[in-house]
Design an enzyme around this catalytic site. Structure first.
Site, PDB file in Angstrom:
ATOM      1  N   GLY A  12       0.836  -1.204   0.000  1.00  0.00           N
ATOM      2  CA  GLY A  12       0.000   0.000   0.000  1.00  0.00           C
ATOM      3  C   GLY A  12       0.866   1.247   0.000  1.00  0.00           C
ATOM      4  CG  ASP A  13       0.676   3.684   2.438  1.00  0.00           C
ATOM      5  OD1 ASP A  13      -0.458   4.173   2.365  1.00  0.00           O
ATOM      6  OD2 ASP A  13       1.071   3.001   3.400  1.00  0.00           O
ATOM      7  CE  LYS A  16      -3.513   1.714  -3.664  1.00  0.00           C
ATOM      8  NZ  LYS A  16      -2.374   1.462  -2.799  1.00  0.00           N
ATOM      9  CG  ASN A  38      -8.813  -0.365   5.001  1.00  0.00           C
ATOM     10  OD1 ASN A  38      -9.554   0.053   4.119  1.00  0.00           O
ATOM     11  ND2 ASN A  38      -8.377  -1.602   5.026  1.00  0.00           N
ATOM     12  N   GLY A  40      -6.394   5.505   2.191  1.00  0.00           N
ATOM     13  CA  GLY A  40      -6.257   6.960   2.199  1.00  0.00           C
ATOM     14  C   GLY A  40      -5.618   7.391   0.891  1.00  0.00           C
ATOM     15  CG  HIS A  41      -6.549   6.536  -2.576  1.00  0.00           C
ATOM     16  ND1 HIS A  41      -7.345   5.804  -3.419  1.00  0.00           N
ATOM     17  CD2 HIS A  41      -5.703   5.639  -2.017  1.00  0.00           C
ATOM     18  CE1 HIS A  41      -6.995   4.529  -3.365  1.00  0.00           C
ATOM     19  NE2 HIS A  41      -5.998   4.402  -2.518  1.00  0.00           N
ATOM     20  CB  THR A  42      -3.250  12.524  -0.855  1.00  0.00           C
ATOM     21  OG1 THR A  42      -3.296  11.966   0.454  1.00  0.00           O
ATOM     22  CG2 THR A  42      -3.160  14.036  -0.755  1.00  0.00           C
ATOM     23  CD  GLN A 224      -6.593  -1.530   1.907  1.00  0.00           C
ATOM     24  OE1 GLN A 224      -7.317  -2.292   1.321  1.00  0.00           O
ATOM     25  NE2 GLN A 224      -7.026  -0.401   2.420  1.00  0.00           N
TER      26      GLN A 224
HETATM   27  P1  IMP Z   1      -6.684  -3.195   8.459  1.00  0.00           P
HETATM   28  O1  IMP Z   1      -6.921  -3.132   6.989  1.00  0.00           O
HETATM   29  O2  IMP Z   1      -7.110  -1.948   9.165  1.00  0.00           O
HETATM   30  O3  IMP Z   1      -7.280  -4.425   9.072  1.00  0.00           O
HETATM   31  O4  IMP Z   1      -5.104  -3.296   8.698  1.00  0.00           O
HETATM   32  C1  IMP Z   1      -4.361  -4.458   8.364  1.00  0.00           C
HETATM   33  C2  IMP Z   1      -2.987  -4.098   7.829  1.00  0.00           C
HETATM   34  O5  IMP Z   1      -3.121  -3.416   6.593  1.00  0.00           O
HETATM   35  C3  IMP Z   1      -2.187  -3.148   8.719  1.00  0.00           C
HETATM   36  O6  IMP Z   1      -0.812  -3.468   8.602  1.00  0.00           O
HETATM   37  C4  IMP Z   1      -2.430  -1.781   8.103  1.00  0.00           C
HETATM   38  O7  IMP Z   1      -1.397  -0.863   8.395  1.00  0.00           O
HETATM   39  C5  IMP Z   1      -2.461  -2.148   6.637  1.00  0.00           C
HETATM   40  N1  IMP Z   1      -3.254  -1.217   5.827  1.00  0.00           N
HETATM   41  C6  IMP Z   1      -4.599  -1.131   5.736  1.00  0.00           C
HETATM   42  N2  IMP Z   1      -4.960  -0.182   4.871  1.00  0.00           N
HETATM   43  C7  IMP Z   1      -3.819   0.348   4.381  1.00  0.00           C
HETATM   44  C8  IMP Z   1      -3.546   1.349   3.393  1.00  0.00           C
HETATM   45  O8  IMP Z   1      -4.437   1.950   2.776  1.00  0.00           O
HETATM   46  N3  IMP Z   1      -2.227   1.598   3.158  1.00  0.00           N
HETATM   47  C9  IMP Z   1      -1.228   0.918   3.778  1.00  0.00           C
HETATM   48  N4  IMP Z   1      -1.440  -0.036   4.680  1.00  0.00           N
HETATM   49  C10 IMP Z   1      -2.725  -0.324   4.987  1.00  0.00           C
END
Ligand code: IMP
Length: 430
Positions: A12-13, A16, A38, A40-42, A224
């Protein structure tokens, strides 16, 4: 003309948001198909910064249809708050430009609470989730006790659904020493939110089918990354959805031929938020420098991201698993001024070498990266729009990565600005 899926090929990050925005300007429909808030897109458009979590990136552009598919877990309160925030920035959001799958599963306040209670109880063994209730909500979906968006339209049968859900959750909560959820209070909360969210509910599968038939361009926006995929990622340190491109079909109600071109977004180095294996992590000044130059702080939780060298072995694996046709390489400019750059080409685990990361947390914890060293560059790559704008060593770095990952580079992104892109291949041309 192709329908394109954009997915993250690391943890992720990868950046995108910018690429999705760049592509959504030329799409008719933009679809989220997994994950939830969960993500986050800027987006930076004409100097204005838009932060999106659950809404598809197309929402900030006039004349685009934005779609939240059935594969997404929807927190209606978070979604309404995000909509209000964007409306405050002048973005138009009505049922004419946003549809949410009526069969999407909801995230309720009890899911976020359970997520946090579990993490706290796990102590050192925690996953490092975003605490948004993503995992517990997907569990309820698979456990066939989730409240679906369309259920809000039938208040008379909601009490039975709530009872079924709370039988499970209150038993769990007692185990954590937490108070029971009151069924009447939850019912009242859902009845209150229903009229605000239901106007957006609809048959997404049908809308997308009609859009395809009419020859509209569809862009599937992944959240992600492949290494956080619940099946293919570094389990159990993953999210609870499938993040690979195949999910674009399942998570929106189109068949396996929904996507003609898969664009994998790949950062020129590696980052990870939360716990879990990270073979090329740098716990030193170099890692620190990458984090500072790359502004590596989470958009959702503000957490500092772990940073490390580019892992070609892992990216090659991700691209194969996700069926990626071409990649967009992002944040190359963060590597400007590094004297030496390392790239991981494989691993050694307990004396055995691997050209991929084998599954299993017990094996992964002993992994040692095998590096190849490349010369850095002192010039700037920021804002480059053609190969000629790049220092020779930067071109060598990019070409070596392309060779190692065995996948063509379609684009190189060289700054957060939308037009700062070196384009080799237009994904919409298939
Ligand atoms: P959850 O999706 O909140 O259950 O988190 C599970 C794992 O995915 C953790 O390690 C989070 O930091 C990671 N994670 C979830 N969403 C993102 C995202 O958008 N970017 C990066 N890591 C993410």
């Amino acid at each position: 003309m192709a329908d394109v899926a954009v997915i993250g090929a690391q943890w992720g990050d990868e950046g995108k948001g910018k690429l999705v925005d760049w592509l959504s300007a030329r799409a008719d429909v933009v679809v989220r198909f997994q994950g939830g808030h969960n993500a986050g897109h800027t987006l930076v458009i004409d100097g204005e910064v838009y932060k999106l979590s659950l809404l598809p990136s197309g929402i900030v552009r006039d004349g685009k249809m934005s779609v939240i598919g059935n594969g997404v877990v929807v927190d209606p309160w978070a979604l309404l708050a995000e909509m209000e925030r964007l409306k405050g920035q002048g973005v138009k959001i009505t049922p004419t430009n946003l549809m949410i799958a009526e069969n999407a599963s909801l995230i309720l306040p009890l899911h976020g609470e359970l997520d946090k209670m579990r993490e706290e109880a796990a102590g050192k063994g925690k996953i490092g989730t975003t605490g948004r209730g993503i995992g517990p909500s997907y569990e309820d979906k698979a456990g066939r006790r989730a409240i679906k968006l369309i259920d809000l339209a039938y208040p008379e049968s909601l009490p039975q659904k709530i009872e079924r859900l709370l039988t499970h959750h209150n038993a769990l909560r007692r185990g954590f020493g937490a108070a029971d959820i009151d069924a009447g209070a939850l019912l009242a909360q859902l009845k209150e939110i229903a009229p605000q969210i239901l106007p957006f509910a609809g048959p997404v599968w049908k809308l997308l089918h009609d859009a395809r038939k009419a020859g509209n361009r569809i862009l599937f926006e992944g959240a992600q990354g492949v290494l956080l995929d619940v099946d293919h990622g570094t389990y159990p340190f993953v999210t609870s959805s499938n993040t690979v491109a195949g999910q674009a079909a399942t998570g929106s109600g189109l068949g396996p031929r929904a996507v003609n071109y898969v664009l994998g977004i790949v950062k020129a180095y590696t980052t990870r938020v939360g716990e879990g294996p990270f073979p090329t992590e740098l716990d030193d000044d170099i890692g620190q420098k990458l984090g500072e130059r790359g502004h590596e702080f989470g958009t959702v939780t503000g957490r500092k991201r772990r940073c490390g060298w580019f892992d070609a072995a892992l990216v090659r694996q991700s691209l194969r698993i996700a069926g990626v046709d071409g990649i967009a390489l992002t944040k190359l400019d963060v590597l400007d001024t590094f004297e030496e750059l390392k790239v991981c080409t494989g691993y050694e685990i307990d004396g055995q070498s691997f050209d991929y990361l084998p599954a299993g947390i017990d094996r992964q914890k002993n992994v040692k990266p095998i590096y190849e060293s490349l010369q850095g560059w002192s010039g700037s790559t920021a804002g480059a729009r053609s190969w000629a704008d790049l220092p020779a060593e930067a071109v060598k770095y990019v070409r070596r990565i392309e060779e190692l990952i065995e996948c063509p580079i379609a684009l190189v992104s060289t700054s957060p600005e939308r037009e700062d892109v070196i384009l080799m291949k237009d994904p919409f041309e298939g």
